[in-house]
Design a protein around this motif. Structure first.
Motif, short mmCIF file in Angstrom:
data_model
loop_
_atom_site.label_atom_id
_atom_site.label_comp_id
_atom_site.label_asym_id
_atom_site.label_seq_id
_atom_site.Cartn_x
_atom_site.Cartn_y
_atom_site.Cartn_z
N ALA A 285 -77.72 -50.06 -22.12
CA ALA A 285 -78.67 -51.07 -22.37
C ALA A 285 -78.81 -52.18 -21.46
N THR A 286 -77.76 -52.28 -20.23
CA THR A 286 -78.03 -53.21 -19.23
C THR A 286 -78.75 -52.83 -17.90
N ASP A 287 -79.09 -51.48 -18.04
CA ASP A 287 -79.95 -50.99 -16.88
C ASP A 287 -81.27 -51.73 -16.77
N LEU A 288 -81.80 -51.50 -15.53
CA LEU A 288 -82.73 -52.32 -15.09
C LEU A 288 -84.18 -51.60 -15.22
N GLY A 289 -85.27 -52.07 -15.65
CA GLY A 289 -86.58 -51.52 -15.32
C GLY A 289 -87.62 -52.35 -14.32
N TYR A 290 -88.49 -51.96 -14.19
CA TYR A 290 -89.47 -52.49 -13.15
C TYR A 290 -90.90 -52.57 -13.65
N ALA B 272 -89.58 -36.13 -15.83
CA ALA B 272 -88.43 -35.84 -15.18
C ALA B 272 -87.34 -36.92 -15.41
N GLU B 273 -86.91 -37.68 -14.35
CA GLU B 273 -85.80 -38.73 -14.31
C GLU B 273 -86.33 -39.97 -14.78
N ASP B 274 -87.63 -40.02 -15.03
CA ASP B 274 -88.27 -41.50 -15.11
C ASP B 274 -88.99 -41.65 -16.27
N VAL B 275 -89.16 -43.03 -16.86
CA VAL B 275 -89.77 -43.16 -18.01
C VAL B 275 -90.81 -44.35 -17.66
N LEU B 276 -91.96 -44.02 -18.20
CA LEU B 276 -93.11 -44.89 -17.91
C LEU B 276 -93.23 -45.77 -19.43
N ILE B 277 -93.11 -47.07 -19.42
CA ILE B 277 -93.34 -47.85 -20.88
C ILE B 277 -94.66 -48.28 -20.60
N TYR C 170 -94.08 -50.43 -17.15
CA TYR C 170 -92.84 -50.55 -16.87
C TYR C 170 -92.18 -49.19 -16.40
N ASN C 171 -91.24 -49.17 -15.45
CA ASN C 171 -90.62 -47.84 -14.92
C ASN C 171 -89.35 -48.03 -15.20
N PHE C 172 -88.61 -47.25 -16.02
CA PHE C 172 -87.05 -47.13 -16.06
C PHE C 172 -86.73 -45.81 -15.85
N LEU C 173 -85.15 -45.48 -15.43
CA LEU C 173 -84.73 -44.31 -15.60
C LEU C 173 -84.39 -43.79 -16.96
N SER C 174 -84.79 -42.31 -17.00
CA SER C 174 -84.86 -41.65 -18.36
C SER C 174 -83.28 -41.72 -18.56
#
Length: 230
Positions: free
Chosen positions: A128-133, A74-79, A116-120
C-alpha cells in the motif's frame, strides 16, 4: 439599463456556467466509456499475441468502478481515472492564449481523465505504500475539443486544443503512447541510504513481501527525467 435582479443573475449564471459544466461532464463520461472499450479490446488482442511470445506475460483489463479502470501489462499497471468535477484554468494557462477560448470563454471548461503508472507487484502483494506516477491528463470540453498534458510524447503530440476533436481513433493513439512510455520507463533501485534501515516488525510480519516502499523513480524527483528517459 435596468439592473438585473438576484434571481435573474442566478438564471444567467445557470445558463452561462452550469449548463456548460453539465455538457462537459456528459462529454467526459462519453469519452471515458470509449476509453474503457478501447482498453478492453486492446487487452483481448494483445494478450493472445503476448502469450505466443511468453506465457508469463500478463495483459489484463479490469473495471474497478464507474470512475476507475486498470490496464495491466507485464510489470506495469496503467490506471485511468475520470475526475467527476468540471474545471477551468488559471488565467496564466496557455489555453487562454488561443483564439478558440478568447472567442468563447466557456470553451475553457473541461473535464479530465488522469493516467497513472504503478508497478503491478504493488497490487499483487498489497504494498500500500508503493508509489505511482501521473503520466498524463486528458482534458475535454463540451465540443469534444481536447489536449493532453503529459510526459514525453504525451506532452507534445496532443496539444492543439483549438482544432483537435477527441474520438475513438485519437483515444487509441493516446493509450498506445501511454503504454509505450510506460514500458520504456524503467524501474530504478532506491538510493542505498533510503532503505538501509528496517524494523524487526517489518522483517517478521512481512517476511515474504518486505515493506520497502517501491516505485519506478523512488528517491528521485519524477520531473528530473526531463522527458528524456531512454
Amino acid at each position: 439599463m435596468d439592473k438585473l435582479q438576484p434571481q435573474d443573475l442566478i438564471l444567467k449564471l445557470l445558463k452561462e456556467k452550469t449548463v456548460v459544466q453539465l455538457n462537459v461532464r456528459n462529454r467526459t463520461e462519453e469519452m471515458f466509456k470509449i476509453i474503457k472499450q478501447v482498453l478492453a479490446e486492446l487487452a483481448h488482442t494483445l494478450s493472445k499475441k503476448a502469450t505466443e511470445l511468453d506465457k508469463r506475460i500478463k495483459i489484463e483489463y479490469k473495471e474497478k468502478n464507474e470512475f476507475e479502470v486498470m490496464f495491466t501489462i507485464a510489470e506495469d499497471v496503467l490506471i485511468f481515472y475520470m475526475q467527476s468535477n468540471v474545471f477551468t484554468f488559471d488565467r496564466t494557462h496557455q489555453v487562454w492564449q488561443t483564439s478558440y477560448v478568447k472567442k468563447n470563454e466557456a470553451n475553457a471548461f473541461c473535464g479530465f481523465i488522469s493516467v497513472y503508472n504503478f508497478l503491478s507487484d504493488s497490487f499483487k502483494y498489497d504494498r500500500a505504500t508503493d508509489l505511482g506516477y501521473l503520466i498524463a491528463r486528458i482534458f475535454i470540453n463540451q465540443d469534444l475539443h481536447y489536449f493532453v498534458e503529459g510526459k514525453r510524447q504525451l506532452g507534445f503530440l496532443y496539444n492543439n486544443f483549438s482544432t483537435s476533436i477527441l474520438d475513438k481513433e485519437s483515444i487509441a493513439d493516446i493509450i498506445n503512447s501511454a503504454i509505450l512510455y510506460t514500458l520504456d520507463f524503467s524501474i530504478f533501485v532506491p538510493p542505498f541510504d533510503n532503505v538501509k534501515e528496517v524494523s524487526v516488525s517489518v522483517m517478521e510480519e512481512e517476511a515474504n513481501k518486505m515493506q520497502m516502499q517501491t516505485g519506478k523513480r523512488l528517491g528521485f524527483r519524477f520531473g528530473a527525467d526531463n522527458d528524456q528517459i531512454k
